[in-house]
Scaffold this motif. Structure first.
Motif, PDB file in Angstrom:
ATOM      1  N   CYS A 224      33.741 -10.802   4.090  1.00  0.00           N
ATOM      2  CA  CYS A 224      35.456 -10.628   4.102  1.00  0.00           C
ATOM      3  C   CYS A 224      36.223 -11.968   4.301  1.00  0.00           C
ATOM      4  N   TYR A 229      34.050 -10.120   9.391  1.00  0.00           N
ATOM      5  CA  TYR A 229      33.121  -9.252   8.844  1.00  0.00           C
ATOM      6  C   TYR A 229      31.970  -9.933   7.694  1.00  0.00           C
ATOM      7  N   SER A 402      37.898  -3.837   3.744  1.00  0.00           N
ATOM      8  CA  SER A 402      37.403  -4.303   4.724  1.00  0.00           C
ATOM      9  C   SER A 402      37.032  -3.525   5.731  1.00  0.00           C
ATOM     10  N   LEU A 409      37.133  -6.801   1.215  1.00  0.00           N
ATOM     11  CA  LEU A 409      35.834  -7.316   0.901  1.00  0.00           C
ATOM     12  C   LEU A 409      35.223  -8.070  -0.663  1.00  0.00           C
TER      13      LEU A 409
END
Length: 578
Positions: A224, A229, A402, A409
């Motif tokens: 992300c 993440y 995400s 993402l």
């Protein structure tokens, strides 16, 4: 180093079996020479790079508190049998017998050996924590060795193993190693990303992979851009695309779909978007009890435009030992041929496992369990029972939300070069590696393991850093940091004296420098060093010396810079520090 005293052997063309850029360039630059399938001799130029990689790894491991030892390449089968991996590893584990018929393995990794060492040495919690590492040859009998050092059979790896008294201690050791890996890859000068990963055959509870970012990478990395993440494709969590299921708005219908065995064909025939279709995958799980084998049948449902993630499937309750159903099994269970399966009216009972997105779909298209037909307007609860299991089954796609709720993402390619695992007691329990805690009671050691593919770093670095002339090494792991290219050194006293003086100065300053005294033509000399990838070059010629100048050119520079002779060493040091 003087080029005339070193071994330099370059090729204009790569061997025909060199498939990817790093393999081609390493062969052309004379860094490796093929001995057999997936087995290479490291030539002097390549070995210099390997030793620099090892030196950085060793420095950071020592700084982190790890203690170096060296475990043998050949390991007795008994250790692998204790953990069950003698059979589980399969054909990748190369097995041999000695003259007495005893079985051994060429080590692909060393969890069993280090656990055996520690269980005989560690008795008390007072001896913990502990972290051992070594840099050693490994062998994995790859089915199809390819890509040079990227997927060879014999390779060099740094593996480390931590031992702690409890979970908190193991997690602290894991963080120390994670941080050390970040420093290592930063020192290599490579663009990399650490991502959450699946533990795979190693086992354990949690892990991260370290990937060198390269467009040619085998692995898809999910991250992300607006948060921290990051995960590999196997481990990246895919959320449901609909937060809730819409109400049914269509009646169930069964149109003919002749020859349409794929969702794309069904969508085209019916004039519907692919995202409205649901595809079915039939799985079988065999269970043996008291010598009798029974079968369980599972139906996996994914949206038509999504891809199955088999690692995630293996984590669904009851599916760790799954296989795809045979055509005969499909006929028996569903009453029709593959391509027309669905959750409505199966011939025999099956366990329906729906992906999160499918579980929240309404008015979807699915197989009718009748050849040549599909249902449209299918809805859960009304037309078929709710799925027994709802799970994350699919690969994420770019633009998915995400999992941390902080953006969407993105996906990029990477080459795995390092992996850190929280093993827990996976090996210590199997091998009875215990210590006495504060109360004098035995407890299993909590383990972590940490690997870096030393020789794989070379291939990954090249895949990230090359152009049409050859390799572009980061300074820290280049075979030489600086090359001096004198023009007509054998014909000009001024050139020879200036080259020798700069060579001596650079050497005294601690620069890894090579003086090309081979007497080659300028074009051939430059082509060799651009192919080899030395990051800094100084050209020394009569014309420039008459004006008091030398020419500097970085490997990524499009043009040379004119630098006064008196300032050249400081100039080079400044460039190397960037």
């Amino acid at each position: 180093m003087r080029a005339s005293r070193f071994f330099i052997s370059t090729l204009k063309e790569a061997p025909s079996d060199a498939e990817i850029v790093s393999h081609q360039l390493m062969m052309r630059a004379g860094m490796i020479k093929r001995l057999g399938s997936g087995i290479y001799t490291y030539m002097p130029m390549g070995l210099k790079i390997i030793r620099k990689v090892e030196a950085i790894v060793r420095e950071e491991m020592n700084q982190s508190g790890a203690v170096e030892l060296l475990m043998p390449l050949i390991q007795p089968a008994e250790l692998w049998q204790e953990t069950g991996r003698w059979d589980k590893m399969g054909a990748e584990l190369l097995r041999i017998k000695d003259r007495h018929g005893r079985e051994f393995a060429f080590q692909p990794t060393a969890e069993e050996v280090i656990t055996d060492v520690v269980r005989s040495e560690i008795k008390s919690y007072r001896q913990l924590p502990l972290n051992f590492y070594h840099i050693q040859t490994k062998f994995r009998d790859e089915r199809r060795p390819r890509f040079g050092l990227m997927r060879g059979r014999e390779f060099t790896m740094k593996d480390a193993y931590s031992f702690d008294r409890d979970l908190a201690g193991m997690q602290a050791s894991y963080q120390i190693m994670y941080d050390a890996y970040v420093r290592i890859f930063n020192r290599f000068g490579l663009k990399f990303r650490a991502v959450a990963a699946d533990n795979g055959a190693i086992g354990g509870t949690g892990s991260h992979e370290f990937h060198v970012i390269a467009s040619t990478g085998e692995d898809a990395l999910v991250y992300c851009p607006t948060s921290d993440y990051a995960a590999n494709m196997e481990a990246a969590e895919a959320l449901a695309l609909n937060a809730t299921r819409p109400a049914a708005a269509q009646a169930l219908s069964k149109p003919a779909t002749p020859g349409a065995t794929k969702c794309e064909q069904v969508a085209e025939q019916l004039g519907l978007p692919l995202s409205q279709t649901v595809k079915t995958l039939a799985l079988t799980v065999e269970n043996e009890q008291d010598g009798k084998v029974t079968k369980q049948y599972f139906m996996l449902l994914l949206r038509g435009d999504h891809e199955l993630n088999e690692v995630k499937v293996g984590k669904v309750a009851g599916l760790s030992a799954h296989r795809f159903s045979t055509e005969q099994e499909i006929l028996e269970v569903y009453g029709c041929v593959p391509g027309y399966l669905g959750p409505i009216n199966t011939k025999l009972p099956v366990t329906v496992v729906a992906d999160r997105t499918v579980a929240n779909m309404a008015d979807f298209v699915c197989g009718a369990n009748e050849e040549g037909y599909h249902y449209t307007g299918a809805n859960w609860g009304r037309d078929c029972a709710e799925p027994q299991i709802v799970a994350d089954l699919r690969n994420v796609v770019e633009g998915d939300a995400s999992p941390d709720g902080k953006g969407v993402l993105a996906i990029e390619r990477g080459i795995e070069v390092g992996h850190v695992f929280q093993l827990g007691t996976a090996y210590s329990a199997a091998m009875k590696a215990t210590f006495l805690d504060e109360n004098g009671k035995p407890a299993p050691l909590q383990m972590g393991c940490y690997g870096i593919g030393v020789t794989r770093i070379l291939g990954a670095a090249i895949e990230q850093n090359f152009d049409d002339k050859g390799i572009i090494w980061p300074t820290a792991i280049a075979p030489f940091e600086l090359v001096l290219c004198p023009m007509g050194m054998d014909r000009s006293d001024a050139v020879r004296e200036a080259a020798e003086q700069l060579y001596a100065q650079a050497t005294a300053a601690g620069i890894d420098v090579i003086l090309d005294d081979r007497g080659q033509r300028p074009g051939q000399m430059f082509a060799d060093w651009e192919l080899i990838g030395v990051p800094h070059r100084v050209v020394i010629g009569d014309r420039g010396l008459k004006e008091g100048n030398l020419e500097y050119q970085g490997r990524r520079d499009t043009e040379a810079s004119v630098v006064p002779v008196a300032e050249i060493l400081a100039f080079i040091q400044g460039k190397m520090a960037q």
